[in-house]
Design a protein around this motif. Structure first.
Motif, PDB file in Angstrom:
ATOM      1  N   SER A 475      63.217  56.843 -50.473  1.00  0.00           N
ATOM      2  CA  SER A 475      63.632  57.716 -51.578  1.00  0.00           C
ATOM      3  C   SER A 475      64.190  59.026 -51.052  1.00  0.00           C
ATOM      4  CB  SER A 475      62.442  57.988 -52.512  1.00  0.00           C
ATOM      5  OG  SER A 475      61.956  56.793 -53.081  1.00  0.00           O
ATOM      6  N   GLN A 476      63.525  59.577 -50.032  1.00  0.00           N
ATOM      7  CA  GLN A 476      64.011  60.830 -49.463  1.00  0.00           C
ATOM      8  C   GLN A 476      65.359  60.633 -48.786  1.00  0.00           C
ATOM      9  OE1 GLN A 476      61.335  63.672 -47.442  1.00  0.00           O
ATOM     10  NE2 GLN A 476      62.620  63.406 -45.641  1.00  0.00           N
ATOM     11  N   ALA A 477      65.546  59.489 -48.126  1.00  0.00           N
ATOM     12  CA  ALA A 477      66.830  59.212 -47.481  1.00  0.00           C
ATOM     13  C   ALA A 477      67.954  59.181 -48.500  1.00  0.00           C
ATOM     14  CB  ALA A 477      66.763  57.882 -46.724  1.00  0.00           C
ATOM     15  N   GLN A 478      67.661  58.695 -49.719  1.00  0.00           N
ATOM     16  CA  GLN A 478      68.680  58.638 -50.760  1.00  0.00           C
ATOM     17  C   GLN A 478      69.068  60.025 -51.263  1.00  0.00           C
ATOM     18  OE1 GLN A 478      70.339  55.815 -52.271  1.00  0.00           O
ATOM     19  NE2 GLN A 478      69.634  54.991 -50.324  1.00  0.00           N
ATOM     20  N   SER A 479      68.204  61.003 -51.040  1.00  0.00           N
ATOM     21  CA  SER A 479      68.470  62.357 -51.544  1.00  0.00           C
ATOM     22  C   SER A 479      69.221  63.233 -50.551  1.00  0.00           C
ATOM     23  CB  SER A 479      67.140  63.038 -51.910  1.00  0.00           C
ATOM     24  OG  SER A 479      66.358  63.273 -50.752  1.00  0.00           O
ATOM     25  N   LEU A 480      69.436  62.734 -49.330  1.00  0.00           N
ATOM     26  CA  LEU A 480      70.148  63.534 -48.337  1.00  0.00           C
ATOM     27  C   LEU A 480      71.593  63.721 -48.766  1.00  0.00           C
ATOM     28  CD1 LEU A 480      68.744  61.914 -45.082  1.00  0.00           C
ATOM     29  CD2 LEU A 480      68.232  64.202 -45.949  1.00  0.00           C
TER      30      LEU A 480
END
Length: 571
Positions: A475-480
């Motif tokens: 999920s965090q990777a998608q927010s980069l």
């Protein structure tokens, strides 16, 4: 610099349709060895090779021959250009407009970024050669200046390679707004149309760079197509055979570079295949082992090639296992397990980035990510022979030890992902590796989800922490900011987290990854339960013929995540 660009544009108006002119992509002053080499490839249908052998034999006997050899014909053919016309110089300058607009200092900054972030993984260009060509290009006077223009010491293919290198560096810097990086293909004359002229080494370099570009652009199918073209070009030029390399007239440095570029193509071929679930082009049975001997150069690339070769053999074993007996499978798997273990030991004992190395060293954070990525790949390969244990509930029930090993490896893999996230900081993991890293983590999440679905009481508590940590990381990777965020992917992750409630994997008491999912040392925290020790890897545990009816009782699984699970390598 703006004046120079305007002058070039003004002087090249009659070349407004550069692509229609199809200027040559050949580098000048070639020795035509690539063309001659193809005439010496020793396969039965090649009549040129035995004819040349016969002529050589007759020459030794003193017989005169008036027939021309294959090389004579190659030298007489217009494959190279020894004279550069004014028109060609003008086309080169026009093609270089995107480079001129950046300015000399900015171009050098991007070259430095490529050297630090890409070259340690894929040494696919000559850094010194590239710098010399850039200096020569910017030393060229404005087209409006008086006096006789001297011949450019830059070929059109040099400009094309430079533009791709710059576009790659822009994407790594998250500068996707420059037209060169946002629409690179529109700025290139080079393409994969092989009808015009014979393939050459520069085509392989371009294909390698374009594959990297498409990986960064999150266009995996295009990356797969381009890596396939590069692989076929390598086969055409014989880079996969030691005998072909030995017959070349190149210097030792040039031959070393050919091995470097072939190793790059080989690794990208495997990577592109992995995250597209499409076949790779280069197969082990066609390749000589010595072509991968980099003689101590590029230790990271050497490690990845060795890991990929073991991976290829394991995939071949999995795919061929229905036709093999259980004893034969066990023996082969045991041997591959031994090889993999030895390989891991060698990689761990060797220093991947020695300080005294003459090669460019990546920044410390990138080094950590690269080292962790090698460990991640080896862990994933160790998981492969156990994947079939999850292919059906029946197989799952018959293979409890194999399932335990698989889940233990998946949990360890999540911990490695945590280290990569920690090393990447706010910018995230290396953008060039990120797609593969996320795909590997997706495999781990899918394995844990299936195991907990089959036996919630046992595997729900075991997988709970790692399962939600992995979802947090994805999920965090998608927010980069540098990632092409997918609302569908985020929705699928939310569905998985919700469904975890019903299989003994309720959400953890935290909302973000940054606070507790990754510890101060980069490892995933394990505060909610003690993970069991399933023991060492046992490659003798292999499953039977796979059953692909995985979702008969999983109607609530999101269709996009179902695609990911269906593509686990069950065989």
């Amino acid at each position: 610099m703006r004046k120079v660009c305007d002058d070039i544009q003004s002087s090249t108006n009659h070349f407004s349709n550069v692509h229609s002119r199809r200027p040559s992509m050949k580098r000048r002053h070639h020795d035509n060895h690539d063309a001659a080499l193809k005439g010496r490839l020793t396969y039965p249908a090649n009549l040129v090779y035995p004819l040349d052998l016969a002529r050589a034999f007759e020459a030794k006997r003193g017989a005169a021959s008036t027939a021309c050899s294959y090389e004579d014909h190659a030298n007489q053919s217009p494959l190279t250009e020894t004279v550069q016309s004014a028109d060609t110089s003008t086309v080169i300058l026009q093609a270089a407009l995107p480079v001129f607009r950046l300015g000399y200092d900015r171009v050098l900054q991007y070259i430095t970024m490529f050297r630090n972030e890409v070259y340690p993984m894929y040494p696919c260009i000559g850094l010194e050669f590239a710098r010399n060509k850039i200096d020569a290009l910017f030393a060229e006077p404005s087209p409006s200046s008086t006096g006789e223009r001297q011949e450019l010491d830059v070929d059109l293919i040099d400009i094309e390679i430079t533009k791709v290198v710059l576009a790659i560096s822009m994407l790594i810097e998250s500068d996707g707004h420059n037209p060169l990086s946002s629409d690179l293909e529109a700025h290139l004359i080079w393409n994969v149309d092989i009808k015009q002229e014979a393939v050459q080494i520069e085509d392989i370099i371009m294909a390698t760079l374009m594959t990297i570009y498409f990986i960064l652009e999150d266009q995996p199918v295009k990356a797969w197509r381009m890596s396939g073209f590069g692989a076929k070009a390598c086969l055409e030029l014989g880079l996969h055979k030691e005998s072909s390399l030995d017959t070349r007239d190149d210097s030792l440095a040039d031959k070393a570079f050919l091995k470097d570029i072939f190793s790059c193509v080989y690794d990208l071929d495997k990577r592109s295949s992995f995250y597209t679930n499409l076949p790779w082009t280069l197969h082990e049975k066609d390749l000589d082992e010595n072509v991968f001997d980099l003689n101590g150069r590029h230790p990271y690339l050497s490690a990845m090639v060795r890991v990929n070769r073991v991976h290829s053999e394991i995939v071949e074993l999995i795919n061929s296992s229905p036709g093999l007996g259980t004893k034969e499978i066990d023996e082969r798997a045991e041997f591959l397990g031994y090889r993999l273990q030895k390989l891991v030991e060698i990689i761990h004992e060797s220093e991947m980035f020695p300080p005294e190395s003459p090669e460019p060293l990546p920044p410390p954070a990138t080094r950590t990510v690269m080292e962790a990525f090698v460990a991640l790949r080896t862990t994933h390969i160790r998981m492969l022979t156990h994947m079939r244990s999850l292919s059906s509930f029946e197989t799952f029930s018959r293979r409890p030890q194999s399932v335990q090993i698989l889940i233990s490896l998946a949990i360890s893999s999540v911990d490695l992902h945590g280290k990569i996230v920690f090393a990447g900081g706010d910018e995230g993991a290396s953008r060039l590796l990120r797609t593969t890293i996320d795909k590997l983590l997706t495999v781990c999440v899918s394995c844990m989800f299936l195991a907990a679905s089959y036996d919630p009481q046992v595997y729900g508590p075991i997988c709970r922490n790692a399962f939600h940590t992995a979802i947090d990381i994805l999920s965090q990777a998608q927010s980069l900011p540098s990632v092409h965020s997918s609302k569908t992917m985020l929705s699928s992750l939310a569905d998985l987290r919700r469904m975890g409630e019903s299989i003994q994997m309720p959400a953890l008491d935290r909302s973000t990854l940054s606070t507790s999912a990754v510890g101060t040392d980069g490892s995933a925290t394990q505060n909610h339960q003690v993970q069991p020790d399933f023991g060492e890897m046992d490659f003798s545990i292999l499953s039977e013929t796979p059953n692909h009816e995985l979702f008969a009782s999983m109607g609530d699984v999101d269709s996009n995540w179902e695609f990911e699970v269906e593509n686990l390598p069950f065989g």
